[in-house]
Structures are given as structure tokens and as C-alpha cells.
Write a protein that holds these residues in place. Sequence first.
Motif, PDB file in Angstrom:
ATOM      1  N   PHE A  95       0.847  -1.010   0.226  1.00 35.46           N
ATOM      2  CA  PHE A  95      -0.064   0.148  -0.020  1.00 35.46           C
ATOM      3  C   PHE A  95       0.664   1.309  -0.003  1.00 35.46           C
ATOM      4  CE2 PHE A  95      -2.395  -3.039   1.653  1.00 35.46           C
ATOM      5  CZ  PHE A  95      -4.009  -2.966   0.572  1.00 35.46           C
ATOM      6  N   ALA A  96       2.121   1.052  -0.118  1.00 32.22           N
ATOM      7  CA  ALA A  96       2.878   2.535   0.366  1.00 32.22           C
ATOM      8  C   ALA A  96       3.390   2.866  -1.372  1.00 32.22           C
ATOM      9  CB  ALA A  96       4.288   1.904   0.994  1.00 32.22           C
ATOM     10  N   MET A  97       2.816   2.281  -2.155  1.00 33.62           N
ATOM     11  CA  MET A  97       2.646   2.242  -3.778  1.00 33.62           C
ATOM     12  C   MET A  97       1.598   2.399  -4.703  1.00 33.62           C
ATOM     13  SD  MET A  97       4.999   2.642  -6.266  1.00 33.62           S
ATOM     14  CE  MET A  97       6.750   1.603  -5.373  1.00 33.62           C
ATOM     15  N   TRP A  98       1.126   1.524  -4.184  1.00 35.13           N
ATOM     16  CA  TRP A  98      -0.475   1.682  -4.951  1.00 35.13           C
ATOM     17  C   TRP A  98      -0.991   0.941  -3.966  1.00 35.13           C
ATOM     18  CZ3 TRP A  98      -1.296   5.349  -8.088  1.00 35.13           C
ATOM     19  CH2 TRP A  98      -2.651   5.809  -8.739  1.00 35.13           C
ATOM     20  N   PRO A  99      -2.860   1.716  -3.963  1.00 36.86           N
ATOM     21  CA  PRO A  99      -3.561   0.821  -3.928  1.00 36.86           C
ATOM     22  C   PRO A  99      -3.738  -1.378  -4.392  1.00 36.86           C
ATOM     23  CG  PRO A  99      -4.429   2.642  -3.415  1.00 36.86           C
ATOM     24  CD  PRO A  99      -3.206   2.412  -3.883  1.00 36.86           C
ATOM     25  N   PRO A 100      -3.210  -2.041  -3.669  1.00 39.19           N
ATOM     26  CA  PRO A 100      -3.422  -3.321  -4.175  1.00 39.19           C
ATOM     27  C   PRO A 100      -5.030  -3.400  -4.441  1.00 39.19           C
ATOM     28  CG  PRO A 100      -3.247  -3.647  -2.407  1.00 39.19           C
ATOM     29  CD  PRO A 100      -2.848  -2.549  -2.743  1.00 39.19           C
ATOM     30  N   LEU A 101      -6.040  -2.865  -3.996  1.00 42.07           N
ATOM     31  CA  LEU A 101      -7.309  -4.011  -3.909  1.00 42.07           C
ATOM     32  C   LEU A 101      -8.264  -2.573  -4.763  1.00 42.07           C
ATOM     33  CD1 LEU A 101      -7.110  -4.963  -0.451  1.00 42.07           C
ATOM     34  CD2 LEU A 101      -6.594  -6.519  -2.227  1.00 42.07           C
ATOM     35  N   ILE A 102      -8.851  -3.181  -4.933  1.00 41.65           N
ATOM     36  CA  ILE A 102     -10.130  -2.098  -5.687  1.00 41.65           C
ATOM     37  C   ILE A 102     -11.416  -1.481  -4.329  1.00 41.65           C
ATOM     38  CG2 ILE A 102     -10.719  -2.941  -7.943  1.00 41.65           C
ATOM     39  CD1 ILE A 102     -13.287  -3.613  -7.744  1.00 41.65           C
ATOM     40  N   ASP A 103     -11.846  -0.640  -4.714  1.00 44.04           N
ATOM     41  CA  ASP A 103     -12.108  -0.498  -3.649  1.00 44.04           C
ATOM     42  C   ASP A 103     -13.700  -0.781  -3.752  1.00 44.04           C
ATOM     43  OD1 ASP A 103     -13.791   1.250  -5.608  1.00 44.04           O
ATOM     44  OD2 ASP A 103     -13.928   3.517  -4.872  1.00 44.04           O
ATOM     45  N   PHE A 132      -8.012   3.820   3.840  1.00 42.52           N
ATOM     46  CA  PHE A 132      -9.100   2.789   4.306  1.00 42.52           C
ATOM     47  C   PHE A 132      -8.413   1.535   4.876  1.00 42.52           C
ATOM     48  CE2 PHE A 132     -12.365  -0.174   4.031  1.00 42.52           C
ATOM     49  CZ  PHE A 132     -12.630  -0.192   5.315  1.00 42.52           C
ATOM     50  N   TRP A 133      -8.167   1.169   3.362  1.00 40.31           N
ATOM     51  CA  TRP A 133      -6.888  -0.253   3.519  1.00 40.31           C
ATOM     52  C   TRP A 133      -6.027  -0.295   3.927  1.00 40.31           C
ATOM     53  CZ3 TRP A 133      -9.975  -3.693   2.187  1.00 40.31           C
ATOM     54  CH2 TRP A 133     -10.669  -3.300   0.595  1.00 40.31           C
ATOM     55  N   ILE A 134      -5.251   0.690   4.171  1.00 40.34           N
ATOM     56  CA  ILE A 134      -3.928   0.932   5.311  1.00 40.34           C
ATOM     57  C   ILE A 134      -4.316   0.599   6.186  1.00 40.34           C
ATOM     58  CG2 ILE A 134      -2.546   2.234   6.394  1.00 40.34           C
ATOM     59  CD1 ILE A 134      -1.795   3.964   3.220  1.00 40.34           C
ATOM     60  N   ARG A 135      -5.542   0.899   7.128  1.00 35.96           N
ATOM     61  CA  ARG A 135      -5.755   1.445   8.262  1.00 35.96           C
ATOM     62  C   ARG A 135      -6.727  -0.432   9.043  1.00 35.96           C
ATOM     63  NH1 ARG A 135     -10.200   3.757   9.669  1.00 35.96           N
ATOM     64  NH2 ARG A 135     -10.503   4.840   7.958  1.00 35.96           N
ATOM     65  N   ILE A 136      -7.663  -0.992   7.893  1.00 37.26           N
ATOM     66  CA  ILE A 136      -7.710  -2.260   7.624  1.00 37.26           C
ATOM     67  C   ILE A 136      -6.098  -3.210   7.880  1.00 37.26           C
ATOM     68  CG2 ILE A 136      -8.313  -4.390   6.049  1.00 37.26           C
ATOM     69  CD1 ILE A 136     -10.936  -2.615   7.175  1.00 37.26           C
ATOM     70  N   TRP A 137      -5.497  -3.354   7.912  1.00 32.47           N
ATOM     71  CA  TRP A 137      -3.787  -4.201   7.584  1.00 32.47           C
ATOM     72  C   TRP A 137      -3.051  -3.423   8.964  1.00 32.47           C
ATOM     73  CZ3 TRP A 137      -5.749  -5.382   3.322  1.00 32.47           C
ATOM     74  CH2 TRP A 137      -5.452  -6.309   2.320  1.00 32.47           C
TER      75      TRP A 137
END
Length: 252
Positions: free
Chosen positions: A140-148, A181-186
Amino acid sequence: MKVGVIIPARNALPWLAEMIGSIRRQTHPAHTYIVEDRGDDGTWDWLRQNPDSYDGLARNRRRLGWAGSLNAAAQLALDDGCDAIFTASADDKLHPDCVARCVAALEADGGQDFVIPYAQQFGEADAVQASLPDATLEDFAMWPPLIDKGLFRRETWETVGGYSLKATLPGTYGTAEDWEFWIRIWKAGLTRYAVVEQPLYFVRVHPGQLSDSRGEWHAATVDLYRELHPELPWTDESGVWPPRHRTTRRTA
């Protein structure tokens, strides 16, 4: 499992009925929750005149933008007893088996925290938006690897607290809040997830939506997220537009 499809809506009158219709045609029963964000194209009036089109409806007292409206729609669904919520956009649509396939994946292998299906673009673009099945926080430091777009167990959403308003770029009403949001999920350790490798969600791409001018917004977004999450291994290539680390592939 009671599933709620949560939809922020602003000036969505030309497309909203198509999205609602696709929810009504789901092979697994799904409920519709819409929060209208102070638009001026008649969307609110249309919704009020068609109460059978949704299970929950609210209008923001002031414009909240994408993140605030999505959170408000999620709260409508959770207050109505939904066990899981599916994030959606008012101008998109669902495959009839979208919710059923995602529910099956959510309950498989002892239960997942969330499920992400592949998405198919339509309109000005036609790429399949894929998501990585084994993402790590460093990705996630590069680009979101998951769609939203995906199905989230209510406990997952409530633990993280939905989208953060701190992640909205100043001067905008929404940019890439799903990334933060994904960062906080992880960070919360909610990383049991499944990817359905079939396009089940259809993303409408409007004319000009994928222009290179988005690069300026993404650069500013990365600067903001560096401040919010300085411990991630950010690099000079983080958030480069067009992204070098893509989660999309062209259809044949």
C-alpha cells in the motif's frame, strides 16, 4: 446473511435507477441504503418519489463528500441490522450473482473479514480491475493493490470505523480515501480476505475520467498519506500516475 449495498449519491439521476435495479435482481437478497449528498439535479426528489427503490435513505444536511456520505450510508445499513455491507457507487451496477458469490466467499474457510470481486469497466474504458489475493501492508506504500468495491463483515467495518475524513484531500470532496482505509484495515490485522477472480462489479468510466491531470491529485494524496502513516515504506514512485504497480488488465 443480511447484506446492505451502501451508495453515496450526488447528481446521480441519470444512472441511479440502473444501479438500484441491479441490486433488486441479486440472487442473494440485498438491501439498498442511499445517502444523497446535497446534489442539484433532482436526485433527491426522484428518490423521495420512489420509496420502493431503497430500504434506507438520508440526505446530508451539508455536503460531506464521498467519505462522509459512504459512512452515513453504512450506518443506515448497520442500524437496520445488516450483517455485511457492500460498498458501491450510484453510477455503477452489479452482476446478478455479485452478492451471492461474495457472501459464499465471505463465509468460506472459517470466515473472512472482507471479500473483493474483480470489476469490469464500461463506458470510456473496458479494463478489468483485478485485486491481489495476497497483499501486504508494504504494497500500500506504492499503490492500492485492491479495488474499493467489496463486501465487508460488519465487525470489520465497525472496528476500523469506516472511511476517515482526515484522508480527504483539502479542497476536495473525495479523492482516494479507500487507499487510506485499506492501510488502517491492515494495521488492525483484518487481513483474512478473499478475491473473487471474476468481474462481478461494473464500473462506469465517464469521458475524461482517466485523464493524466489526475496525477496532480495523486501526488498530493501521497503527501497527505505519508503524514498520516509515516511508518510505511513510501518511495519516490509511490502513487505515480499512471501507476507502475497496476491492479488492472485489459480484456481480450
